[in-house]
Design a protein around this motif. Structure first.
Motif, short mmCIF file in Angstrom:
data_model
loop_
_atom_site.label_atom_id
_atom_site.label_comp_id
_atom_site.label_asym_id
_atom_site.label_seq_id
_atom_site.Cartn_x
_atom_site.Cartn_y
_atom_site.Cartn_z
N PHE A 15 -20.30 -36.87 -18.92
CA PHE A 15 -20.33 -36.96 -17.45
C PHE A 15 -18.98 -36.58 -16.83
CE2 PHE A 15 -23.75 -39.93 -18.72
CZ PHE A 15 -24.80 -39.36 -18.03
N TRP A 16 -17.89 -36.69 -17.63
CA TRP A 16 -16.56 -36.34 -17.11
C TRP A 16 -16.14 -34.92 -17.48
CZ3 TRP A 16 -17.93 -41.24 -18.41
CH2 TRP A 16 -17.64 -42.25 -17.49
N TYR A 17 -16.99 -34.21 -18.21
CA TYR A 17 -16.60 -32.87 -18.65
C TYR A 17 -16.39 -31.93 -17.47
CZ TYR A 17 -16.77 -28.35 -21.02
OH TYR A 17 -16.47 -27.09 -21.47
N ARG A 18 -17.18 -32.07 -16.43
CA ARG A 18 -17.07 -31.16 -15.28
C ARG A 18 -15.73 -31.30 -14.58
NH1 ARG A 18 -21.93 -33.73 -11.88
NH2 ARG A 18 -22.72 -33.78 -14.03
N ARG A 19 -15.04 -32.42 -14.83
CA ARG A 19 -13.74 -32.63 -14.18
C ARG A 19 -12.57 -32.05 -14.99
NH1 ARG A 19 -14.30 -38.99 -12.27
NH2 ARG A 19 -16.34 -38.79 -11.24
N THR A 20 -12.84 -31.53 -16.17
CA THR A 20 -11.76 -30.96 -16.98
C THR A 20 -11.27 -29.66 -16.36
OG1 THR A 20 -13.37 -29.81 -18.39
CG2 THR A 20 -12.63 -31.99 -19.10
N GLY A 21 -9.99 -29.34 -16.63
CA GLY A 21 -9.39 -28.15 -16.07
C GLY A 21 -9.88 -26.88 -16.73
N ASP A 22 -9.61 -25.75 -16.08
CA ASP A 22 -10.03 -24.46 -16.61
C ASP A 22 -9.35 -24.15 -17.94
OD1 ASP A 22 -11.62 -24.10 -14.40
OD2 ASP A 22 -10.13 -22.91 -13.30
N GLY A 23 -8.09 -24.56 -18.10
CA GLY A 23 -7.37 -24.30 -19.34
C GLY A 23 -7.99 -25.02 -20.53
N GLU A 24 -8.40 -26.27 -20.30
CA GLU A 24 -9.02 -27.03 -21.38
C GLU A 24 -10.37 -26.44 -21.76
OE1 GLU A 24 -10.60 -31.57 -22.33
OE2 GLU A 24 -9.04 -31.24 -20.81
N ARG A 25 -11.14 -26.06 -20.76
CA ARG A 25 -12.44 -25.46 -21.07
C ARG A 25 -12.27 -24.14 -21.81
NH1 ARG A 25 -16.71 -26.29 -16.10
NH2 ARG A 25 -16.30 -28.49 -15.69
N ALA A 26 -11.28 -23.35 -21.40
CA ALA A 26 -11.04 -22.07 -22.07
C ALA A 26 -10.64 -22.28 -23.53
CB ALA A 26 -9.96 -21.28 -21.32
N ARG A 27 -9.83 -23.31 -23.78
CA ARG A 27 -9.42 -23.60 -25.16
C ARG A 27 -10.61 -23.96 -26.02
NH1 ARG A 27 -7.10 -28.42 -24.51
NH2 ARG A 27 -8.95 -29.42 -25.39
N VAL A 28 -11.49 -24.81 -25.51
CA VAL A 28 -12.68 -25.23 -26.27
C VAL A 28 -13.62 -24.05 -26.48
CG1 VAL A 28 -14.69 -26.74 -26.29
CG2 VAL A 28 -12.49 -27.62 -25.48
N GLU A 29 -13.82 -23.25 -25.44
CA GLU A 29 -14.70 -22.08 -25.57
C GLU A 29 -14.15 -21.10 -26.60
OE1 GLU A 29 -17.66 -21.51 -24.41
OE2 GLU A 29 -17.70 -23.43 -23.35
N ALA A 30 -12.83 -20.96 -26.65
CA ALA A 30 -12.22 -20.06 -27.63
C ALA A 30 -12.48 -20.54 -29.05
CB ALA A 30 -10.72 -19.95 -27.37
N MET A 31 -12.43 -21.86 -29.25
CA MET A 31 -12.70 -22.40 -30.58
C MET A 31 -14.15 -22.13 -30.99
SD MET A 31 -12.72 -26.34 -31.91
CE MET A 31 -13.66 -26.76 -33.39
N PHE A 32 -15.09 -22.40 -30.10
CA PHE A 32 -16.50 -22.20 -30.45
C PHE A 32 -16.85 -20.72 -30.57
CE2 PHE A 32 -16.75 -26.64 -29.51
CZ PHE A 32 -17.82 -27.10 -30.28
N LEU A 33 -16.09 -19.85 -29.88
CA LEU A 33 -16.26 -18.41 -30.08
C LEU A 33 -15.85 -18.03 -31.50
CD1 LEU A 33 -16.92 -15.58 -29.01
CD2 LEU A 33 -14.53 -15.45 -28.18
#
Length: 623
Positions: free
Chosen positions: A522-540
């Motif tokens: 429920f708090w994921y939407r509040r994370t910053g763009d940098g954090e989301r980009a880091r996680v997306e890079a890992m799953f890529l």
């Protein structure tokens, strides 16, 4: 007819080892030290030192992966459980099989695609640097204490069998572990694992064959028939345990293994194979070994229930004489000298587990604390030197902790530390398991989940553990559970209480961890763009196949590993073959021929392959 020097162990006399056995153990310790020195020049950077540069063949990494999940516990703790409760321990052994099927089918390739040097770096990519520091500062001390416990436990048992002091054994084994990990890094760890697996499996096979060959046992059929007559509950568990308790215990242990073996923390060994093909082949070794090994390990302690009804008379030095069940039978049936090799196999099963852990957590400390916090601009040469220094420091700390724990092992401090360790292991693993497959949680979800799980696990181990000991425990449970356990007046046995405590601790911890971890979505939407980009890079990365990198040669080439490992196997195999000169009968000499021939034969094959690979040139690595 027993050959000259082949003495049977009487149930009323304390067994002892021959001078040959002591000499064999001494040579084995020296051999392990040599393994570390032989591989001392192969690490040119921290990638080599902690994961062999990610260029190892599947069979050597698979061997190490299997040895990493068991230790001398298979010969000591598990043997004790078999002696007291029969096949109950098979629930523990086979709990890892479904988890390993998952690793084989899916997780192994995801592990290799992480493209990191240590598993903690993957934690940083998934959860951020704050969680990386939390895990580093919590996990590293825990593993040091755990290693101290392990070293102390095997030393106490070895000291009782060898009739020497505990602390000298702690120091000798601790120094051996440290030197192997310090000098050779991951290369020496993997090499020693391979040699020791050959030793463990050949010795175990002989122990089983010689046990069944004993006239008092009468073969496998005779063993089963006698157990049916004297200890039927050892084979039919439902006669000693309520089915509901067995089911809960089995589900709990399978859940633990599913989480543990498929979590980021278990990725260490899978960062070492040279490509995805080798990563896919690698888990077949621990999977097959996990199916075959337990069948062999339970036979000698089952025979001990018939041959030695009172192990306290055989091993009066041991606080839990049942832990000597495997060794007592081995002393009875094995020829002179072979029991020394059995002790070497027991040492090896533990030492390989511990030197791998030392190497693994030195890597975590250096790559996740020293480099990012203390020296962000350190060169690879500096990091390698620091890694070796930390290995010596960690080894010294483990030895000191083992001595300290041994000093207090009969006091409440020992019990407290043991419960503390149990309470922390699973809680820290749960979030790095979920986070490896699910991305939509904030970075703090890992350490918050770990703390929540720790809270429940601590309650279970320090509060519920007392409640389950009460005679009226079942009466306080819901009616449907009372029905499964035999009604409100039912009283659980000591073994059942232990199983219930483990099941509640594990299943409750997993439930709490699941709710907290996925609740943080429920708090994921509040994370910053940098954090989301880091996680997306890992799953890529996890979706992107490995690509070949330019071929490299040098001391760390695959051919060099084959050659050195082949030579080590040839040398140790030749030593074992020389033991055929010990005054034993034909069977005894054939035993040494089997062990030495297997190890030496493997060495000859590896050395021949190294010569072929040297002519073919270095194979391409992967990124």
């Amino acid at each position: 007819m027993n050959p000259p020097g082949f003495s049977l162990v009487l149930a009323t006399a304390a067994p002892g080892l021959s001078g040959y056995d002591y000499a064999i153990i001494a040579v084995y310790v020296v051999f392990l030290l040599v393994v570390g020195l032989v591989f001392r020049g192969m690490s040119r950077n921290t990638s080599d030192y902690f994961r062999c540069g990610g260029a190892m063949p599947w069979w050597i990494t698979g061997t190490s992966a299997w040895l990493s999940v068991f230790s001398a516990w298979a010969f000591v703790g598990a043997a004790s459980d078999v002696y007291r409760s029969g096949l109950h321990v098979m629930l523990v052994f086979y709990a890892s099989v479904p988890a390993m099927i998952g690793v084989t089918a899916y997780t192994c390739v995801r592990f290799r695609r992480l493209r990191v040097i240590t598993w903690m770096e993957a934690v940083r990519e998934r959860f951020g640097p704050a969680t990386e520091q939390f895990y580093t500062w919590v996990r590293v001390p825990i593993e040091l204490v755990k290693a101290g416990f392990t070293l102390m436990s095997i030393s106490v048992f070895a000291a009782a069998v060898l009739h020497v002091g505990v602390n000298p054994v702690i120091v000798v084994l601790g120094v051996t572990i440290t030197v192997v990990a310090f000098a050779g890094g991951a290369f020496a760890v993997l090499a020693s694992d391979f040699v020791q697996l050959l030793l463990v499996m050949t010795i175990t096979t002989l122990a089983v064959v010689l046990t069944l060959r004993d006239p008092a046992v009468g073969g496998l059929g005779g063993l089963v028939t006698q157990l049916e007559a004297t200890h039927p509950a050892h084979l039919r568990l439902w006669e000693a345990f309520r089915p509901a308790v067995l089911a809960a215990f089995g589900v709990a242990f399978m859940s633990v293994k599913a989480v543990e073996l498929n979590s980021l923390e278990f990725s260490t060994m899978y960062l070492m194979p040279k490509n995805e093909v080798h990563a896919r082949r690698m888990p077949w070794i621990p999977l097959v070994g996990g199916l075959v090994g337990p069948v062999l390990w339970v036979i000698p302690p089952l025979a001990a229930t018939l041959l030695y009804p009172d192990l306290g008379a055989v091993f009066p030095q041991l606080a839990k004489p049942s832990e000597g069940a495997f060794v007592a039978v081995a002393l009875r049936v094995m020829p002179v000298g072979l029991i020394g090799l059995l002790m070497c196999a027991m040492f090896g099963a533990t030492l390989t587990n511990m030197d791998a852990a030392v190497n693994k957590y030195v890597g975590v400390f250096v790559r996740s604390f020293y480099r990012p916090v203390l020296s962000p601009h350190a060169s690879e040469r500096t990091l390698l030197l620091v890694s070796k220094g930390c290995t010596l420091a960690f080894g010294a700390a483990i030895i000191a902790l083992a001595v300290l724990i041994n000093t207090h092992r009969r006091s409440d401090i020992f019990t407290l530390l043991n419960q503390f360790m149990v309470s922390l292991a699973l809680p820290l693993t749960v979030p790095v398991f979920f986070g490896f497959f699910y991305r939509r949680t904030p970075g703090w979800s890992a350490w918050v989940t770990a703390l929540a799980c720790f809270g429940f696990s601590a309650w279970a181990n320090f509060r519920f553990a007392h409640a389950v000991e009460r005679a009226d425990f079942v009466a306080g449970l819901p009616a449907w559970i009372q029905g499964e356990l035999g009604g409100p007046q039912a009283v659980l046995s000591a073994a059942e209480r232990s199983d219930v405590l483990l099941a509640v601790t594990v299943l409750g911890t997993l439930l709490v961890g699941t709710l907290v971890f996925f609740g943080s979505t429920f708090w994921y939407r509040r994370t910053g763009d940098g954090e989301r980009a880091r996680v997306e890079a890992m799953f890529l990365k996890l979706r992107t196949p490995l690509t070949p990198a330019p071929a490299t040669g040098g001391a760390g080439s695959e051919a060099g590993v084959y050659r050195l490992l082949g030579l080590l196997c040839l040398v140790y195999g030749a030593f074992v073959l020389l033991l055929m000169a010990i005054p034993n009968g034909l069977v005894g000499r054939l035993c040494f021929l089997f062990v030495g021939g297997t190890i030496g034969g493997a060495g000859a094959v590896l050395y021949a392959i190294s010569r072929r690979k040297s002519g073919a040139g270095p194979a391409p690595a992967v990124n």
